[in-house]
Scaffold this motif. Structure first.
Motif, PDB file in Angstrom:
ATOM      1  N   ALA A 170     -18.670 -65.485  31.681  1.00 62.93           N
ATOM      2  CA  ALA A 170     -18.498 -64.827  32.976  1.00 62.93           C
ATOM      3  C   ALA A 170     -17.193 -64.060  33.129  1.00 62.93           C
ATOM      4  N   ASP A 171     -16.149 -64.461  32.369  1.00 58.95           N
ATOM      5  CA  ASP A 171     -14.828 -63.862  32.550  1.00 58.95           C
ATOM      6  C   ASP A 171     -14.417 -63.938  34.025  1.00 58.95           C
ATOM      7  N   ALA A 172     -14.633 -65.109  34.609  1.00 59.53           N
ATOM      8  CA  ALA A 172     -14.371 -65.308  36.037  1.00 59.53           C
ATOM      9  C   ALA A 172     -12.955 -65.830  36.253  1.00 59.53           C
ATOM     10  N   SER A 173     -12.416 -65.533  37.430  1.00 57.17           N
ATOM     11  CA  SER A 173     -11.107 -66.072  37.808  1.00 57.17           C
ATOM     12  C   SER A 173     -11.250 -67.242  38.774  1.00 57.17           C
ATOM     13  N   GLN A 174     -12.445 -67.379  39.359  1.00 55.45           N
ATOM     14  CA  GLN A 174     -12.680 -68.465  40.318  1.00 55.45           C
ATOM     15  C   GLN A 174     -14.102 -69.003  40.147  1.00 55.45           C
ATOM     16  N   ALA A 175     -14.228 -70.319  40.304  1.00 52.91           N
ATOM     17  CA  ALA A 175     -15.533 -70.970  40.289  1.00 52.91           C
ATOM     18  C   ALA A 175     -15.537 -72.047  41.368  1.00 52.91           C
ATOM     19  N   LYS A 176     -16.692 -72.239  41.956  1.00 56.38           N
ATOM     20  CA  LYS A 176     -16.805 -73.217  43.032  1.00 56.38           C
ATOM     21  C   LYS A 176     -18.060 -74.066  42.826  1.00 56.38           C
ATOM     22  N   ILE A 177     -17.890 -75.382  42.958  1.00 55.01           N
ATOM     23  CA  ILE A 177     -19.000 -76.316  42.819  1.00 55.01           C
ATOM     24  C   ILE A 177     -19.171 -77.051  44.143  1.00 55.01           C
ATOM     25  N   MET A 178     -20.359 -76.971  44.714  1.00 58.21           N
ATOM     26  CA  MET A 178     -20.639 -77.617  46.000  1.00 58.21           C
ATOM     27  C   MET A 178     -21.854 -78.525  45.854  1.00 58.21           C
ATOM     28  N   LYS A 192     -20.786 -58.714  40.171  1.00 56.45           N
ATOM     29  CA  LYS A 192     -20.840 -59.414  41.453  1.00 56.45           C
ATOM     30  C   LYS A 192     -20.905 -60.935  41.283  1.00 56.45           C
ATOM     31  N   GLY A 193     -20.676 -61.407  40.065  1.00 61.55           N
ATOM     32  CA  GLY A 193     -20.677 -62.840  39.848  1.00 61.55           C
ATOM     33  C   GLY A 193     -22.072 -63.423  39.780  1.00 61.55           C
ATOM     34  N   SER A 194     -22.126 -64.760  39.806  1.00 64.08           N
ATOM     35  CA  SER A 194     -23.391 -65.479  39.676  1.00 64.08           C
ATOM     36  C   SER A 194     -23.410 -66.676  40.613  1.00 64.08           C
ATOM     37  N   ARG A 195     -24.632 -67.112  40.903  1.00 65.35           N
ATOM     38  CA  ARG A 195     -24.814 -68.298  41.735  1.00 65.35           C
ATOM     39  C   ARG A 195     -26.003 -69.090  41.209  1.00 65.35           C
ATOM     40  N   VAL A 196     -25.783 -70.368  40.960  1.00 62.85           N
ATOM     41  CA  VAL A 196     -26.855 -71.285  40.559  1.00 62.85           C
ATOM     42  C   VAL A 196     -27.069 -72.271  41.694  1.00 62.85           C
ATOM     43  N   THR A 197     -28.295 -72.373  42.178  1.00 63.48           N
ATOM     44  CA  THR A 197     -28.615 -73.276  43.271  1.00 63.48           C
ATOM     45  C   THR A 197     -29.747 -74.207  42.848  1.00 63.48           C
ATOM     46  N   GLY A 209     -17.449 -63.796  38.379  1.00 61.67           N
ATOM     47  CA  GLY A 209     -17.332 -63.136  37.093  1.00 61.67           C
ATOM     48  C   GLY A 209     -18.092 -61.831  36.974  1.00 61.67           C
ATOM     49  N   VAL A 210     -18.339 -61.425  35.737  1.00 54.63           N
ATOM     50  CA  VAL A 210     -18.928 -60.122  35.466  1.00 54.63           C
ATOM     51  C   VAL A 210     -20.418 -60.060  35.778  1.00 54.63           C
ATOM     52  N   GLY A 211     -21.064 -61.227  35.933  1.00 51.45           N
ATOM     53  CA  GLY A 211     -22.486 -61.237  36.229  1.00 51.45           C
ATOM     54  C   GLY A 211     -23.319 -60.813  35.039  1.00 51.45           C
ATOM     55  N   PHE A 212     -24.634 -60.764  35.237  1.00 49.58           N
ATOM     56  CA  PHE A 212     -25.532 -60.358  34.161  1.00 49.58           C
ATOM     57  C   PHE A 212     -26.882 -59.964  34.739  1.00 49.58           C
ATOM     58  N   GLU A 213     -27.619 -59.233  33.923  1.00 56.59           N
ATOM     59  CA  GLU A 213     -29.003 -58.928  34.249  1.00 56.59           C
ATOM     60  C   GLU A 213     -29.878 -59.998  33.616  1.00 56.59           C
ATOM     61  N   HIS A 214     -30.882 -60.465  34.342  1.00 56.77           N
ATOM     62  CA  HIS A 214     -31.713 -61.561  33.843  1.00 56.77           C
ATOM     63  C   HIS A 214     -32.498 -61.173  32.599  1.00 56.77           C
ATOM     64  N   LYS A 215     -32.999 -59.962  32.529  1.00 55.34           N
ATOM     65  CA  LYS A 215     -33.828 -59.556  31.410  1.00 55.34           C
ATOM     66  C   LYS A 215     -33.011 -59.530  30.118  1.00 55.34           C
ATOM     67  N   GLY A 216     -33.555 -60.202  29.112  1.00 55.25           N
ATOM     68  CA  GLY A 216     -32.953 -60.140  27.791  1.00 55.25           C
ATOM     69  C   GLY A 216     -31.768 -61.058  27.573  1.00 55.25           C
ATOM     70  N   ILE A 217     -31.405 -61.887  28.575  1.00 58.84           N
ATOM     71  CA  ILE A 217     -30.237 -62.734  28.396  1.00 58.84           C
ATOM     72  C   ILE A 217     -30.543 -64.203  28.618  1.00 58.84           C
ATOM     73  N   GLU A 218     -31.633 -64.528  29.289  1.00 60.12           N
ATOM     74  CA  GLU A 218     -31.892 -65.907  29.689  1.00 60.12           C
ATOM     75  C   GLU A 218     -32.018 -66.857  28.506  1.00 60.12           C
ATOM     76  N   LYS A 219     -32.610 -66.426  27.399  1.00 61.26           N
ATOM     77  CA  LYS A 219     -32.844 -67.343  26.299  1.00 61.26           C
ATOM     78  C   LYS A 219     -31.558 -67.751  25.606  1.00 61.26           C
ATOM     79  N   GLY A 220     -30.527 -66.928  25.685  1.00 63.95           N
ATOM     80  CA  GLY A 220     -29.362 -67.147  24.851  1.00 63.95           C
ATOM     81  C   GLY A 220     -28.292 -68.033  25.443  1.00 63.95           C
ATOM     82  N   ILE A 221     -28.287 -68.305  26.723  1.00 66.02           N
ATOM     83  CA  ILE A 221     -27.154 -69.010  27.320  1.00 66.02           C
ATOM     84  C   ILE A 221     -27.562 -70.264  28.079  1.00 66.02           C
TER      85      ILE A 221
END
Length: 230
Positions: free
Chosen positions: A160-168, A220-225, A184-196
């Motif tokens: 992500a190359d993020a400077s901040q992360a938050k866990i709730m 725009k970063g990422s969010r996992v819920t 962080g830098v975010g990502f596009e879902h297509k073509g990346i899901e299998k690798g990480i």
């Protein structure tokens, strides 16, 4: 509608109900099988963790102490002693990450705090934790949440190359919600899901009938819920 048509419609509805019940049963059986597989995987990780700690860890402990003793009279061995100590530290860390005993001993919240400290200790990314979870959490759900947090944080650090992360983490009305956010830098879902590891996270969530939403946008970063019922 004639009597024959009503009977035909009733029979179709009955067959549909039977089919739906069978599908529900098959889905339940698949979820139970997935849970057993994850439990077996956790058991194997615990076994390997013990072997690392009791086998390799003890050997490295003996080697480190021996080299430290020798380096007091043979300075040229000092660097080797430092390398052995670093290797011992890495093995211990790997052993804890594979099977965190703190999860069994103290519970989910202390385990997540320990995980954050361990992963971000030498990273420039700052992290913040918020917990509002007074409800007791079953062990299998705790392991699910811990592994989701672990996978998500590793992804943040590696990609992500993020400077901040938050866990709730919050618990209300028998529902647990976990949010992991980064800038962080975010990502596009297509073509990346299998690798990480995102597929692994989704598979774990599905086995527990949990809802897992992964949202990300470039720059725009990422969010996992994760939302799961106790």
């Amino acid at each position: 509608m004639t009597t024959s048509n009503k009977e035909l419609l009733a029979e179709i509805q009955r067959q549909q109900a039977l089919l739906q019940a069978r599908l529900n049963e098959e889905q339940h059986n698949l979820n139970m099988l997935a849970k057993r597989l994850w439990a077996q995987q956790e058991s194997e990780k615990a076994k390997l963790s013990r072997e690392l700690h009791d086998g390799v860890g003890q050997l490295l402990t003996g080697l480190t102490r021996r080299l430290q003793t020798l380096s007091s009279t043979q300075p040229e061995l000092y660097d080797l002693a430092q390398l052995a100590e670093m290797a011992l530290s890495d093995v211990r860390q790997l052993s804890r990450l594979m099977s965190p005993t703190i999860l069994d001993d103290l519970g989910l919240v202390p385990a997540i705090k320990w995980l954050c400290r361990s992963l971000f200790e030498h990273e420039s990314c700052k992290y913040e934790c918020e917990f509002d979870c007074p409800l007791p959490i079953p062990q299998d759900i705790s392991i699910l949440i811990f592994r989701i947090v672990q996978e998500a944080l590793v992804n943040i650090i590696k990609h992500a190359d993020a400077s901040q992360a938050k866990i709730m983490l919050s618990c209300h009305h028998q529902t647990i919600r976990l949010d992991i956010i980064d800038n962080g830098v975010g990502f596009e879902h297509k073509g990346i899901e299998k690798g990480i590891g995102l597929n692994s996270m989704k598979d774990r969530a599905q086995a527990f009938n949990a809802d897992l939403i992964i949202y990300s946008k470039i720059d725009k970063g990422s969010r996992v819920t994760l939302t799961v019922q106790i």
